[in-house]
Design a protein around this motif. Structure first.
Motif, PDB file in Angstrom:
ATOM      1  N   TRP A 254       0.821  -1.203   0.000  1.00  0.00           N
ATOM      2  CA  TRP A 254       0.000   0.000   0.000  1.00  0.00           C
ATOM      3  C   TRP A 254       0.854   1.251   0.000  1.00  0.00           C
ATOM      4  N   GLN A 255       0.251   2.328  -0.452  1.00  0.00           N
ATOM      5  CA  GLN A 255       0.916   3.624  -0.513  1.00  0.00           C
ATOM      6  C   GLN A 255       1.318   4.081   0.895  1.00  0.00           C
ATOM      7  N   TYR A 258      -1.147   5.485   3.703  1.00  0.00           N
ATOM      8  CA  TYR A 258      -2.482   5.094   3.243  1.00  0.00           C
ATOM      9  C   TYR A 258      -3.402   5.018   4.459  1.00  0.00           C
ATOM     10  N   ASN A 277       4.024   4.291   7.580  1.00  0.00           N
ATOM     11  CA  ASN A 277       3.443   5.592   7.889  1.00  0.00           C
ATOM     12  C   ASN A 277       4.249   6.307   8.967  1.00  0.00           C
ATOM     13  N   GLU A 298       5.419  10.510   0.545  1.00  0.00           N
ATOM     14  CA  GLU A 298       4.202   9.714   0.421  1.00  0.00           C
ATOM     15  C   GLU A 298       3.628   9.759  -0.989  1.00  0.00           C
ATOM     16  N   THR A 299       4.117  10.695  -1.791  1.00  0.00           N
ATOM     17  CA  THR A 299       3.650  10.804  -3.176  1.00  0.00           C
ATOM     18  C   THR A 299       4.461   9.952  -4.135  1.00  0.00           C
ATOM     19  N   ASP A 301       5.728   7.209  -6.554  1.00  0.00           N
ATOM     20  CA  ASP A 301       4.999   6.284  -7.409  1.00  0.00           C
ATOM     21  C   ASP A 301       5.105   4.869  -6.835  1.00  0.00           C
ATOM     22  N   MET A 302       3.985   4.153  -6.801  1.00  0.00           N
ATOM     23  CA  MET A 302       3.974   2.829  -6.177  1.00  0.00           C
ATOM     24  C   MET A 302       4.900   1.854  -6.887  1.00  0.00           C
ATOM     25  N   LEU A 305       8.262   2.510  -5.462  1.00  0.00           N
ATOM     26  CA  LEU A 305       8.337   2.023  -4.091  1.00  0.00           C
ATOM     27  C   LEU A 305       8.472   0.506  -4.063  1.00  0.00           C
ATOM     28  N   ARG A 306       7.739  -0.193  -4.918  1.00  0.00           N
ATOM     29  CA  ARG A 306       7.853  -1.657  -4.973  1.00  0.00           C
ATOM     30  C   ARG A 306       9.246  -2.069  -5.436  1.00  0.00           C
TER      31      ARG A 306
END
Length: 319
Positions: A254-255, A258, A277, A298-299, A301-302, A305-306
């Protein structure tokens, strides 16, 4: 004969008070920002300590610690440990580590055989920006007497879906997706050579110092020190209904920050995709495999991040 006295009129006094109020209102945000900057700097220093401790562990034993492993005593004693227990000697806590009983002792309350862990607080595992009491457990966590520190920094086991499209090392379980592709893995150890994407491109540790919709949901089901009930690594998971989970790790799904918990994924401390978080404005701190510290917005791109969360997927991305 009248004596004239110099003094403020009521109107003048009110004007002065109003000016002071305006100045305080202008100054207060700057003070708060300065305080948060100091807290964020301390949090960054914590990550530097953790990165250095993990590297010293690798130098000593030729590998990073198990991200989370089972022990000799089955659930609910949770005698296994996670990486946060293993690196205690490298956080100037060798005296504590030397008192631990890894054969029959419990790493969850009431810490039978490992009473030294009861109410033990290690500042290096707590974010100074977090208002969350580290002794207050998430709902359904095994910390009824609040004697186990709820760690606010979590190891990265990998990501779902796998950026490289692999399914053999990212498995669905009854407790969410579990990965064995990160720098700290459940049921197995990693070495520098496992980070084929480059240690500077691989996220190793990040934060869970905030809340999800007002609830603390971090990877501390068995407390901050315990491991996992199953001893096998992720590739040996045989069924999507298997009750497989770990403490001290998360598989990133998850972002960052989130705000919605997802059942059978991130809604309980015993699920495998607990959310990264923090209360830092705009993101979380993290330590990479090379020991460096970064702020992750937090912005982000997923997909990026992955890729950062999987150290061997062949999808290299520069931080």
């Amino acid at each position: 004969m009248r004596i004239r006295r110099n003094a403020f009129t009521l109107v003048e006094l009110l004007v002065v008070i109003a000016i002071i109020g305006v100045l305080i209102a202008l100054l207060l945000p700057a003070v708060q920002q300065a305080r948060e900057a100091a807290r964020r700097m301390q949090c960054s220093n914590n990550f530097k300590q953790l990165g250095l401790a993990l590297h010293n562990y690798h130098d000593t034993f030729g590998a990073f610690p198990y991200g989370s492993r089972a022990g000799t005593v089955s659930y609910p004693n949770l005698s296994g440990v996670n990486w946060r227990t293993s690196i205690l000697p490298f956080l100037e806590q060798k005296n504590v580590f030397d008192q631990l009983n890894f054969e029959t002792g419990s790493f969850n309350e009431p810490f039978t055989g490992n009473e030294v862990l009861n109410n033990l607080v290690i500042d290096a595992y707590i974010c100074p920006s977090s208002p969350v009491d580290p002794k207050v457990a998430a709902p359904n966590a095994l910390n009824g007497n609040q004697g186990s520190l709820m760690h606010q920094y979590v190891g990265i086991a990998g990501a779902y879906p796998d950026p490289g499209g692999r399914t053999a090392v990212v498995k669905q379980t009854a407790r969410g997706y579990a990965a064995g592709t990160g720098m700290l893995r459940p049921g197995e150890v990693t070495r520098f050579r496992n980070a084929t994407d480059g240690t500077s491109n691989s996220l190793m540790v990040s934060e869970q110092s905030g809340m999800v919709d007002g609830v603390v949901l971090a990877a501390n089901y068995g407390g901050g020190w315990a491991g996992q009930p199953e001893s096998h690594p992720v590739p040996s998971i045989g069924s999507t209904s298997e009750n497989y989970y770990y403490t001290g790790l998360t598989t990133v799904r998850w972002q960052i920050n989130y705000e919605t918990a997802t059942a059978s994924s991130s809604s309980q401390p015993y699920e495998n995709n607990t959310i990264l978080n923090s209360l830092h404005p705009g993101g979380v701190m993290g330590a990479l495999g090379d020991g460096s510290t970064r702020f992750i917005p937090e912005t982000i791109d997923m997909e990026i991040l992955r890729r950062l969360s999987a150290c061997d997927d062949g999808q290299t991305v520069s931080f």
